[in-house]
Write an enzyme that holds these catalytic residues in place. Structure first.
Site, PDB file in Angstrom:
ATOM      1  N   SER A 138       0.845  -1.194   0.000  1.00 17.53           N
ATOM      2  CA  SER A 138       0.000   0.000   0.000  1.00 17.53           C
ATOM      3  C   SER A 138       0.878   1.240   0.000  1.00 17.53           C
ATOM      4  O   SER A 138       2.010   1.214   0.500  1.00 17.53           O
ATOM      5  CB  SER A 138      -0.895   0.010   1.249  1.00 17.53           C
ATOM      6  OG  SER A 138      -1.539   1.264   1.419  1.00 17.53           O
ATOM      7  N   TYR A 151      -2.788  -0.447  10.503  1.00 21.48           N
ATOM      8  CA  TYR A 151      -2.854  -0.829   9.091  1.00 21.48           C
ATOM      9  C   TYR A 151      -1.624  -0.323   8.348  1.00 21.48           C
ATOM     10  O   TYR A 151      -0.973  -1.078   7.617  1.00 21.48           O
ATOM     11  CB  TYR A 151      -4.119  -0.253   8.451  1.00 21.48           C
ATOM     12  CG  TYR A 151      -4.182  -0.445   6.952  1.00 21.48           C
ATOM     13  CD1 TYR A 151      -4.640  -1.642   6.410  1.00 21.48           C
ATOM     14  CD2 TYR A 151      -3.775   0.564   6.078  1.00 21.48           C
ATOM     15  CE1 TYR A 151      -4.689  -1.834   5.033  1.00 21.48           C
ATOM     16  CE2 TYR A 151      -3.817   0.385   4.702  1.00 21.48           C
ATOM     17  CZ  TYR A 151      -4.269  -0.808   4.188  1.00 21.48           C
ATOM     18  OH  TYR A 151      -4.310  -0.988   2.831  1.00 21.48           O
TER      19      TYR A 151
END
Length: 254
Positions: A138, A151
């Protein structure tokens, strides 16, 4: 890497970005696409099969949080059937900072364990042929969304792991690169929890900014697969595919 006539394993190939990427892969004509996912979706599998009848699409249920030994058993079943596998895509991910342990287990440990398991079949030190790993990380691995630090940290860890894999390719014969999507319109980002509820509107705030569609991300994902560049850090954001130059601030010297 030429996708046509290749054998591909796609972990979480039925998710938001995953399903559109599976569609684009199937269009490119691999020999086999093996989808491993926690949740069965017969309609999606049927769609993939119909999209290109020349491609054999197979589904196996798989939870990336299982022990490595269980993953090895599943992979043995797949390798016994296909004989060779060219590409492993690790795509499992959750976005919910209320679930701290599970976030780390899925986003990071699951990627490490699945990779570790496939080394039994690929590692050239064991007589394996080598292979290619594409890990979905990500852009939060570059710079965190600080309202979801768990996260973001899990994705930074996955990115670091992938970079190390690439550096070990001369030893293992296994190359690797990371796929780092920007904010993409999926179920994942429409509603999620910030850490300790520090920002209840975090999903809403993110979606006020420019995003990309899952199809745009998937099309660029396939381009990255075809480029097959060991160690590449690909940013897939706003419909673009860009290679990131990582700034080195320290070197172990070994």
């Amino acid at each position: 890497m030429v996708i046509a006539n290749s054998n591909i394993i796609f972990v979480a190939g039925l998710g938001g970005i995953g399903l559109d990427t599976s569609r684009e892969i199937v269009k490119s004509g691999p020999k086999n696409l093996v989808v491993l996912d926690r949740v069965d979706n017969p309609a999606a599998i049927a769609e993939l099969k119909a999209l290109n009848p020349k491609v054999t699409v197979t589904f196996y249920p798989y939870d990336v949080t299982v022990p490595v030994a269980e993953t090895k058993k599943l992979l043995k079943t797949i390798f016994d059937k296909l004989k060779t596998v060219d590409l492993l895509i690790n795509g499992a991910g959750i976005l919910d900072d209320n679930q701290i342990e599970r976030t780390i287990a899925v986003n990071f440990t699951g990627t490490v364990n699945t990779t570790t398991a496939i080394m039994d079949f690929w590692d050239k030190r064991k007589g394996g042929p080598g292979g290619v790993i594409a890990n979905i990380c990500s852009v939060t691995g570059f710079n965190s969304i600080y309202q979801v630090p768990v996260y973001s940290a899990s994705k930074a860890a996955a990115l670091s792991f992938t970079t190390s894999l690439a550096k070990l390719a001369h030893i293992t014969g296994v190359t690797a690169y990371s796929i780092n999507p920007g904010i993409t319109k999926t179920v994942l980002v429409h509603k999620f929890n910030s850490w300790l509820s520090v920002e209840p509107r975090v999903a809403e705030l993110l979606l006020e900014h420019p995003t990309q569609t899952t199809l745009q991300c998937a099309q660029n994902f396939v381009k990255a697969i075809e480029a097959n560049q060991n160690g590449a850090i690909w940013k897939l954001d706003l419909g673009r595919l860009d290679a990131i130059e990582w700034t080195k601030h320290w070197d172990s010297g070994i």
